[in-house]
Each structure stands twice: as C-alpha cells, then as structure tokens.
Design an enzyme around this catalytic site. Structure first.
Site, PDB file in Angstrom:
ATOM      1  CG  HIS A 164      -1.689  -1.240   1.432  1.00 55.98           C
ATOM      2  ND1 HIS A 164      -2.932  -1.519   0.921  1.00 55.98           N
ATOM      3  CD2 HIS A 164      -1.321  -2.354   2.115  1.00 55.98           C
ATOM      4  CE1 HIS A 164      -3.306  -2.738   1.276  1.00 55.98           C
ATOM      5  NE2 HIS A 164      -2.347  -3.275   1.999  1.00 55.98           N
ATOM      6  CB  SER A 285      13.250  23.038 -14.084  1.00 57.07           C
ATOM      7  OG  SER A 285      12.480  24.214 -14.052  1.00 57.07           O
ATOM      8  CE  LYS A 291      11.582  19.919 -10.323  1.00 52.20           C
ATOM      9  NZ  LYS A 291      10.207  20.009 -10.840  1.00 52.20           N
ATOM     10  CD  GLU A 298       8.679  12.885 -15.067  1.00 53.15           C
ATOM     11  OE1 GLU A 298       7.668  13.544 -14.850  1.00 53.15           O
ATOM     12  OE2 GLU A 298       9.794  13.400 -15.253  1.00 53.15           O
ATOM     13  CD  GLN A 330      -3.753  -0.360 -46.534  1.00 52.32           C
ATOM     14  OE1 GLN A 330      -3.552  -1.072 -47.501  1.00 52.32           O
ATOM     15  NE2 GLN A 330      -4.185   0.882 -46.649  1.00 52.32           N
TER      16      GLN A 330
HETATM   17  N1  ARG Z   1      -1.726  -2.888 -48.412  1.00 56.50           N
HETATM   18  C1  ARG Z   1      -2.608  -3.997 -48.150  1.00 56.50           C
HETATM   19  C2  ARG Z   1      -2.585  -4.324 -46.664  1.00 56.50           C
HETATM   20  O1  ARG Z   1      -1.729  -3.893 -46.000  1.00 56.50           O
HETATM   21  C3  ARG Z   1      -2.160  -5.184 -48.912  1.00 56.50           C
HETATM   22  C4  ARG Z   1      -3.228  -6.167 -49.243  1.00 56.50           C
HETATM   23  C5  ARG Z   1      -4.179  -5.604 -50.209  1.00 56.50           C
HETATM   24  N2  ARG Z   1      -5.092  -6.568 -50.672  1.00 56.50           N
HETATM   25  C6  ARG Z   1      -6.209  -6.236 -51.334  1.00 56.50           C
HETATM   26  N3  ARG Z   1      -6.960  -7.194 -51.687  1.00 56.50           N
HETATM   27  N4  ARG Z   1      -6.510  -5.004 -51.576  1.00 56.50           N
HETATM   28  O2  ARG Z   1      -3.450  -4.985 -46.140  1.00 56.50           O
END
Ligand code: ARG
Length: 465
Positions: A164, A285, A291, A298, A330
């Site tokens: 604690h 600082s 300081k 941090e 993606q």
């Molecule tokens: N740049 C795309 C990704 O990172 C690659 C795959 C794209 N595939 C597609 N069917 N459009 O996911």
C-alpha cells in the site's frame, strides 16, 4: 465534386477501371507511407516465391533469373535512396512490382502467379515481426543482465519494503531489483511463445482459396525459415493473431516497465533520495535551477498509454471482420509499428537508466529503520521464543508500537522494563531481532529477501540466461 488523384489508372489492377481514383480515395487507400518499411521482407518473399515457381516449372528459368536480377537492383535502389515510392501504387507490394516491370519488362508480371497481396502482406508482416521479436527479446535479456549486476551490487542494501506504499518490512534492494528480473523473464517467454505460434507461412494461400497452380508451399515456407505453411488458406490471409500477440506481450512488458519507471521516479524525489541518475538520464527545469527531472523514467511510464491503445485499436479492427481478407486489415500496421518503436525505445531507455542508476544506501537504510518496519520481527520473536499465539503476539506488538510512537522511539530503543510492563516474559534477547539487518537476514525462505537468498536467486538466474 471530384478531385482526381493521378493522371493514370492503377497499373496493377486498373484493367476494369475506366477512370482514376478520387484524391481522397487514394489518400485513404494508400499505405506506402508506412508499409515501405516491409520492403526487405517483400523482396525476400518474392525471391522465395519465384524460386518455387521456377522449380515447379510454373515460370521459366530465364524469367526467374531476370526476376532475381531485377529484385536485386531494387534492393540497391532502396538502400541508396534512389527508389521513388508512389502513393498512386498504394503499397509496398505494388511499388516493388511496378518497378520490377520497368526494369525487366513483362517477366515481372509472372511473379504474381499463384499469390495475391493478401498472402503477401501477411507473409511480409510476419517475417518483419519475427526479426523484431528476436530483437525485443534481446533487449529484455540486456536489461536482465544489468539487473543481475545491479542486484549483486546491492544484495545487502536494506530498503523499506512497501505494501500500500506504506512501510511494511525491510527488504534488500537486490531482492527488489530481482523482482523485475522475474517480470522480464515472463515477458520474454510471452514473446518467445508468440513467435513460435506465428512462424507458419501464409505465402501461397493466394487471395483466399488457394491456387490452381501446382505450387509447393512447403518449399517457400522452408526458404523463408518458417516452420511450415499455414494449414487453411482462408485463415492464412485473415489471421492477425501474430500482431495481436506481440502487442499484447508488449502491453504487459510496458506495464512492468512503467511500474519500474514509477519506482525510479519515487526513489529519485528528494524526500526519498534512494537513487540518483546522472546528467545523462535527467533533464533540468527552465525556471527552477535546483531541479533534476527523471523525464526518461516518466516517459517510459507513459509509453503504456499508446502501447495499450494500439492493442485495443487492432483488437477492435479485427472484431466482427468476416472471412477472409478485408482492407480493414491494413490498419494493423501503424498500430503494430508504433508499439514496436515505442516499446523498444522504452526498453533501451530503461537499459540505460539501470546501468546509470546509483543508490544512496545510507538513505535507504535510514528509511528502512523508520516506520516500525521490524514490528513483524518483534511479533515473530514473541511467537517463537515465548510460544504466544500469533494473534496475541500481534496485539502485544501493537501495544509496543504505540508506546514507541508516543515516546518518539524506535522499537529497539524501548527499555526492557517498559516492554515487560506490556509482556512480562520478554527478555533482553528480543533486541537481536529489532534491527533491519537482522530482519532481512532472517528471511531465509526460498525466494525470500535475505542477502543469501538473493545471491542464490542471482546464481540460479545466471545459469539460465
Ligand atoms: N496494403 C494492403 C494491406 O496492407 C495489402 C493487401 C491488399 N489486398 C487487397 N486485396 N486489396 O493490407
């Protein structure tokens, strides 16, 4: 209102398109600004794929030779900053393929036989993350080595142990440091496990259903040092567990580092004064000349924010996605890359601070003496020497602590006669357990804080590092 992106249709998939995309379509669709960091893996995957296609007579030997030559030229161009990455070509896969077409002509178009960007991107990301994971594990090992050394330096240094954040019992600083060794050890095993599970090759799963060509996915898997090809083509292109597992392990490791960083911040306050960091790991600082701020600690503490956030981001992207690939996936990359970058930066900063850190063992000992930290030892003495039930010993000790507090004394400064007023059978012997050194030395249970036990922990851990 439309705002056309480029003067051309996409060369890779523009066959059925009459018009070019809107500029915003291009902006939301393109990933090249960040996935270009997968270029090495993309080329390695293409080389393995081309070798397999040639081996299986799906492409000619001459095409294979040309493809390899072209890919090597691209490596050279990227390494020497001569390669132009283009958002119109969306991503790293199409940027490289387009350049290969410019260099070697139509043979470049044969490279994409029996694969798709869906299996390609999963393969590239796995290959990239595999190397990254090895590096993360190495950074954790570096930190562990430093902890072993610092724990040896401070195996006998006594500090107050807290529960604690209130003084509980004295512990040794070496013991405290070794607690983090154990956390980082578990972190390492999480990364090792994640790496092992991820090490299956998606390459050749093609868009989602597999391929009509007589390919050999075991051959490409082996060439790329995967353990085996992944078993299900739908899963192969839609699995992002490998990224999630790294990010989850990273979140836990970042949590551990943030606890350690927080302790460094506390220990460095003038009120504690347990440790100091040199000018290399502190900042000043602009207004308060006295300081010395622990900014690095941090920031290590704060990195958990984005690392946890990235994990939640990808968990949320994956949730509810139907099979197989969707462009949502993606969105894995920036979160993953950010986690890797900031986890590794935090680990590296932690490594630096731990080597730099100096303990003020006098201040530590002084603090360990305060707060009646040996009260449990007193109670244990009553149990062991006088046969009191622990609950009663606890009560007697409470009365002695109260006496000491009222008279502004430490427990070992209470005169024997006063102790005997509270418990008549107490003898002179009790004073032996009322020092912080005696307290830590007595905790000889396996994993306990006694300097001998800490040295044993260090020895055992050295054997398996
Ligand atoms: N740049 C795309 C990704 O990172 C690659 C795959 C794209 N595939 C597609 N069917 N459009 O996911």
């Amino acid at each position: 209102m439309s705002n056309k992106a480029s003067t051309q249709k996409n060369k890779m998939w523009g066959g059925r398109f009459a018009d070019q995309p809107d500029a915003v379509m291009e902006a939301i669709n393109a990933s090249i600004s960040y996935d270009k960091r997968l270029w090495r893996q993309d080329i390695a995957g293409s080389k393995a794929h081309a070798a397999m296609l040639a081996h299986k007579n799906i492409i000619s030997k001459q095409d294979y030779v040309d493809i390899l030559k072209g890919l090597d030229q691209i490596v050279d161009e990227i390494e020497t900053d001569k390669f132009t990455f283009s958002a119109a070509l969306e991503d790293i896969h199409m940027n490289i393929e387009q350049r290969l077409t410019e260099i070697i002509g139509p043979a470049a178009g044969r490279l994409h036989t029996a694969r798709s960007r869906n299996d390609q991107v999963a393969t590239d990301t796995k290959l990239w993350l595999r190397d990254v994971t090895d590096h993360t594990i190495k950074l954790l090992t570096d930190i562990q080595k430093i902890i072993l050394k610092r724990a040896e330096d401070y195996a006998d240094a006594v500090i107050p142990g807290f529960t604690h954040l209130q003084t509980a019992q004295p512990v040794t600083f070496g013991h405290h440091l070794m607690a983090y060794y154990e956390m980082f050890e578990r972190d390492k095993t999480r990364f090792i496990d994640a790496r092992a599970r991820a090490n299956e090759s998606p390459l050749g799963a093609a868009a989602l259903a597999g391929t009509v060509y007589d390919t050999d996915r075991f051959m490409t898997a082996e060439a790329l040092e995967f353990d085996r090809p992944s078993r299900n083509s739908l899963d192969s292109v839609s699995d992002r567990d490998f990224a999630l597992e790294y990010m989850a392990a990273a979140a836990i490791a970042a949590g551990h580092m943030s606890r350690f960083a927080e302790e460094i911040v506390i220990w460095m306050t003038p009120q504690f004064g347990f440790v100091s960091l040199s000018d290399q790991w502190t900042t000043g600082s602009s207004i308060m000349p006295q300081k010395k701020n622990p900014d690095a600690a941090e920031l290590v503490r704060a990195k958990t924010g984005r690392i946890n956030g990235n994990l939640i981001a990808l968990l949320t992207v994956i949730k509810g996605l139907p099979l197989a690939y969707s462009k949502d996936m993606q969105e894995d990359k920036e979160a993953l890359f950010d986690t890797v970058d900031h986890l590794e930066l935090a680990l590296t900063a932690m490594r630096g601070m731990l080597s730099d850190l100096k303990a003020n063992t006098d201040k530590m000992r002084h603090a360990a003496n305060a707060g009646f930290s040996v009260a449990t030892d007193l109670a244990d003495w009553l149990v062991k020497s006088l046969g009191l039930p622990f609950r009663q010993a606890h009560h007697v000790t409470g009365a002695l602590v109260k006496y000491a507090e009222d008279h502004n004394l430490t427990l070992d400064q209470i005169p024997l006669a006063e102790m005997q007023k509270i418990e008549p059978n107490i003898t002179e012997d009790i004073y032996h357990v009322l020092t912080v050194d005696a307290s830590v030395a007595a905790r000889q249970s396996y994993g306990g804080t006694a300097p001998d036990q800490v040295r044993l922990q260090i020895k055992e851990r050295k054997l398996c590092l």
